[in-house]
Design a protein around this motif. Structure first.
Motif, PDB file in Angstrom:
ATOM      1  N   SER A  16       0.831  -1.197   0.000  1.00  0.00           N
ATOM      2  CA  SER A  16       0.000   0.000   0.000  1.00  0.00           C
ATOM      3  C   SER A  16       0.865   1.246   0.000  1.00  0.00           C
ATOM      4  N   ARG A  18       0.228   5.785   0.200  1.00  0.00           N
ATOM      5  CA  ARG A  18      -0.726   6.880   0.326  1.00  0.00           C
ATOM      6  C   ARG A  18      -0.130   8.159  -0.239  1.00  0.00           C
ATOM      7  N   ARG A  66      -9.601  -0.893  -4.865  1.00  0.00           N
ATOM      8  CA  ARG A  66      -8.228  -0.896  -4.340  1.00  0.00           C
ATOM      9  C   ARG A  66      -7.777   0.491  -3.884  1.00  0.00           C
ATOM     10  N   GLN A  81      -5.342   6.782  -1.162  1.00  0.00           N
ATOM     11  CA  GLN A  81      -4.866   5.557  -0.520  1.00  0.00           C
ATOM     12  C   GLN A  81      -4.875   4.451  -1.554  1.00  0.00           C
ATOM     13  N   ASN A  83      -4.101   0.580  -2.249  1.00  0.00           N
ATOM     14  CA  ASN A  83      -3.894  -0.742  -1.658  1.00  0.00           C
ATOM     15  C   ASN A  83      -3.787  -1.800  -2.747  1.00  0.00           C
TER      16      ASN A  83
END
Length: 123
Positions: A16, A18, A66, A81, A83
């Motif tokens: 992940s 951000r 996602r 974000q 992921n």
């Protein structure tokens, strides 16, 4: 209005990351904000867009489920974000702002662009 994106980096597939974008200058809370990306040799594409009150959100099919876009109007910030990242997510990501949500979705006539932040995904 100036847009400063940050948070790019190198991650492995499945990880992940951000991204954040801070707006400064003559900011307005009613701007829609969005993220685009462009990979080497590919056309620029819209990734996610959020309206000023977060009532409308758009995601590209390739990132639905996602990626999550969110904004904090008190801080003039929008986040992305990301992921379950895939190698095909690797690109330079750009933050944008415009009074018209649909203009960002369509990728036309966008008023403000930030500098890009590089995201690299290793397989």
């Amino acid at each position: 209005v100036q847009l400063q994106a940050s948070g790019g980096g190198l991650v492995q597939a499945g990880d992940s990351l951000r991204l954040s974008c801070v707006a400064s200058g003559r900011t307005r809370a009613d701007y829609a904000m969005g993220w685009f990306r462009q990979a080497p040799g590919k056309e620029r594409e819209v990734v996610a867009v959020i309206s000023w009150a977060s009532g409308r959100i758009y995601y590209a099919d390739s990132v639905k489920g996602r990626f999550t876009i969110a904004r904090d109007n008190a801080k003039n910030t929008v986040h992305l974000q990301m992921n379950e990242m895939k190698p095909e997510d690797a690109a330079v990501y750009y933050c944008t702002a415009d009074l018209t949500f649909d203009d960002i979705v369509k990728g036309v006539g966008i008023e403000y662009w930030g500098q890009g932040t590089l995201v690299t995904v290793s397989s």
